[in-house]
Design an enzyme around this catalytic site. Structure first.
Site, PDB file in Angstrom:
ATOM      1  N   LYS A 112     -17.808  -6.458   7.563  1.00  7.74           N
ATOM      2  CA  LYS A 112     -16.578  -7.238   7.766  1.00  7.74           C
ATOM      3  C   LYS A 112     -16.151  -7.152   9.220  1.00  7.74           C
ATOM      4  CE  LYS A 112     -14.101  -7.049   3.340  1.00  7.74           C
ATOM      5  NZ  LYS A 112     -12.887  -6.502   2.713  1.00  7.74           N
TER       6      LYS A 112
ATOM      7  N   SER B  64      -2.847  -7.692   2.979  1.00  9.04           N
ATOM      8  CA  SER B  64      -3.140  -7.582   4.420  1.00  9.04           C
ATOM      9  C   SER B  64      -3.536  -8.956   4.974  1.00  9.04           C
ATOM     10  CB  SER B  64      -4.281  -6.593   4.652  1.00  9.04           C
ATOM     11  OG  SER B  64      -3.923  -5.321   4.187  1.00  9.04           O
TER      12      SER B  64
ATOM     13  N   ARG C  69      -1.886  -5.862  -8.256  1.00  6.42           N
ATOM     14  CA  ARG C  69      -0.728  -6.731  -8.003  1.00  6.42           C
ATOM     15  C   ARG C  69      -0.540  -7.747  -9.110  1.00  6.42           C
ATOM     16  NH1 ARG C  69      -2.893  -8.110  -2.171  1.00  6.42           N
ATOM     17  NH2 ARG C  69      -4.671  -8.161  -3.562  1.00  6.42           N
TER      18      ARG C  69
ATOM     19  N   HIS D  20       0.846  -1.203   0.000  1.00  3.60           N
ATOM     20  CA  HIS D  20       0.000   0.000   0.000  1.00  3.60           C
ATOM     21  C   HIS D  20       0.880   1.252   0.000  1.00  3.60           C
ATOM     22  CE1 HIS D  20      -3.134  -2.595   2.286  1.00  3.60           C
ATOM     23  NE2 HIS D  20      -3.644  -2.356   1.092  1.00  3.60           N
TER      24      HIS D  20
END
Ligand code: PNS
Length: 159
Positions: free
Chosen positions: A41, A128, A90, A17
């Site tokens: 979440k 993460s 990514r 990040h």
């Protein structure tokens, strides 16, 4: 003045990040990092903890602001007078999900464009989720997060 938002869960912020933040902060006059408050979440870190971790690792970047938001990204971007949403890519596996978000946002607000930055090779595997998985078993995440985030993870999993 060009203003961009960089939205995400950032649970926690990784060096991947940070790579995107540093590079996109060079492109825009102002970059607003926006931590999503998502009641659906169950994050490891609270929103305040996430914001604090990002502030600490971006304090050298004078045109970067860190805040949180709930609701639709397009509404938040409008509030911030931002016309670009920054996201990192990514690998090809990110592409489908990112394309869907970008196209949805464009459908909701014609004035918001998404700009993708390809993650630097050394962080292409970092997420993460992977960081939390390794840290939960006491593994070494020093190549994936800042020393401060590493310490926050250590404390969280010691609780
Ligand atoms: O880091 P993440 O979890 O991949 O980030 C996802 C995020 C925050 C960019 C996305 O879930 C989002 O913008 N949520 C806000 C709600 C919204 O605007 N939804 C419509 C577009 S999917």
């Amino acid at each position: 003045m060009s203003i961009a938002v960089y939205p995400g869960s950032f649970d926690p912020v990784t060096l991947g990040h940070l790579d995107i933040i540093e590079r996109s902060a060079k492109v825009f006059d102002k970059l607003v990092i926006a931590v999503l408050i998502n009641s659906k979440k169950k994050p490891l870190f609270s929103t305040d903890e996430k914001v604090d971790m990002i502030r600490k690792c971006t304090k050298h970047l004078k045109n970067v602001e860190v805040t949180s938001f709930s609701g639709l990204l397009v509404d938040f971007a409008k509030e911030q007078n931002a016309d670009v949403s920054v996201r990192g890519l990514r690998a090809i596996t990110d592409f489908e999900y990112e394309l869907q978000i970008a196209q949805t946002n464009r459908q909701l607000n014609r004035d918001l464009d998404t700009m993708f930055f390809t993650t630097s090779m050394e962080y292409s595997y970092v997420s993460s989720t992977i960081v939390k998985e390794i840290a939960s078993y006491g593994g070494d995440v020093s190549s994936m997060v800042t020393p401060h985030v590493e310490e926050c993870l250590r404390k969280k999993f010691a609780q």
